[in-house]
Scaffold this active site. Structure first.
Site, mmCIF file in Angstrom:
data_model
loop_
_atom_site.group_PDB
_atom_site.id
_atom_site.type_symbol
_atom_site.label_atom_id
_atom_site.label_comp_id
_atom_site.label_asym_id
_atom_site.label_seq_id
_atom_site.Cartn_x
_atom_site.Cartn_y
_atom_site.Cartn_z
ATOM 1 C CB ILE A 174 35.541 35.716 46.369
ATOM 2 C CG1 ILE A 174 36.369 35.094 45.423
ATOM 3 C CG2 ILE A 174 35.853 37.097 46.742
ATOM 4 C CD1 ILE A 174 36.161 35.959 43.810
ATOM 5 N N GLY A 200 30.770 36.602 49.158
ATOM 6 C CA GLY A 200 30.582 35.722 48.463
ATOM 7 C C GLY A 200 29.509 34.530 49.259
ATOM 8 C CG ASP A 258 27.211 36.434 46.126
ATOM 9 O OD1 ASP A 258 26.396 36.954 45.531
ATOM 10 O OD2 ASP A 258 28.029 36.946 47.004
ATOM 11 C CD GLU A 270 29.899 40.603 47.613
ATOM 12 O OE1 GLU A 270 29.911 39.325 47.163
ATOM 13 O OE2 GLU A 270 29.395 41.231 48.626
ATOM 14 C CG ASP A 273 30.138 39.596 40.155
ATOM 15 O OD1 ASP A 273 30.323 38.937 41.155
ATOM 16 O OD2 ASP A 273 31.221 39.941 39.412
#
Length: 275
Positions: free
Chosen positions: A70, A126, A129, A149, A157
């Site tokens: 991110i 991310g 993810d 993270e 998340d």
């Protein structure tokens, strides 16, 4: 007629012989996922899902690194985005933001066509993810995975904690998530996070293209059904999965693709399936 390829600002798309190459395209920022890229991932994979001419998708990243996770500038601005005089309403707004970002990545998993990730350099935060949403992961020898993270004081998340333990041993997933340590290519192959390692990013991309072309030559209907059943079986019992595939094949088994495959075997030729 092929559906128009979306013209996006952070993602580049090409379509050749049934294979859609969807490339994260912010190399100057190591393809960090900013607000536009989150939305455009969903657009790109919705297009791949809906376009009959797309039989397989390859997800890659331009430049030295696959993806740095991110964009920190976006993360820093979340507080302003959800600000409200009532804390409860602010918290509700943040929950909706998180759910929407989850959906942007789940669009990769939701795509009915197989998605192959080609990963080089950094695959951080991310980005894990993102690649855990893909059907398969292939990497260059220089790859470095890190669930980062934890190092910025947050719980991952948008999918890593839910999908990573289904790809590698639970203890390994926990160690990666608790420590944020780097997993190199050799270890990633050893623990099953990636299917294959390739010597360089260039060899990686060509190798993944070859695998994608092999899949694209199969029955598109059977491939879509296979992905549907594998995803369903992952989240349900064996008995539920068997019932689901019986229902699927009751509807889809007697197809033009089955007839073509049988004719091709009889005639000793390669099958030619419609999109």
């Amino acid at each position: 007629m092929t559906a128009a390829i979306p013209q996006l600002t952070t993602i580049a798309i090409e379509l050749n012989e049934g294979v859609a190459e969807i490339r994260l395209n912010r190399p100057e920022r190591s393809n960090a996922i900013n607000e536009a890229m989150w939305r455009e991932l969903r657009i790109a994979f919705a297009w791949a899902d809906a376009t009959p001419e797309v039989r397989v998708a390859i997800l890659s990243g331009a430049g030295r690194n696959f993806c740095a996770g991110i964009d920190l500038a976006m993360l820093a601005g979340v507080g302003r985005t959800v600000a409200h005089a009532d804390p409860a309403r602010s918290h509700e707004a943040l929950r909706r933001v998180i759910l929407d970002l989850q959906d942007c990545l789940t669009s990769v998993e939701r795509c009915r066509k197989p998605v192959l990730a080609a990963i080089q350099g950094g695959c951080i935060g991310g980005a894990i993810d993102l690649v855990t949403c893909c059907d398969m992961r292939y990497a260059a020898a220089d790859v470095q995975f890190s669930v980062r993270e934890i190092d910025v004081g947050m719980t991952a998340d948008v999918g890593t904690l839910q999908r990573l333990p289904r790809l590698v041993a639970d203890g390994i997933a926990r160690e990666m998530a608790y420590t944020g340590r780097t997993v190199d290519g050799f270890e990633a192959k050893l623990i099953g996070l990636v299917n294959q390692l390739f010597e360089t990013p260039e060899i990686l991309l060509e190798g993944v293209r070859q695998i994608a072309r092999e899949i694209a030559a199969k029955s598109p209907l059977a491939i879509r059904g296979t992905k549907e059943m594998l995803n369903y079986g992952r989240d349900h019992s064996v008995a539920d999965g068997l019932n689901q595939v019986a229902t699927w094949n009751a509807a889809m088994l007697m197809s033009a693709d089955l007839e073509e495959a049988m004719a091709a075997m009889r005639d000793k030729r390669l099958p030619r399936f419609r999109d």
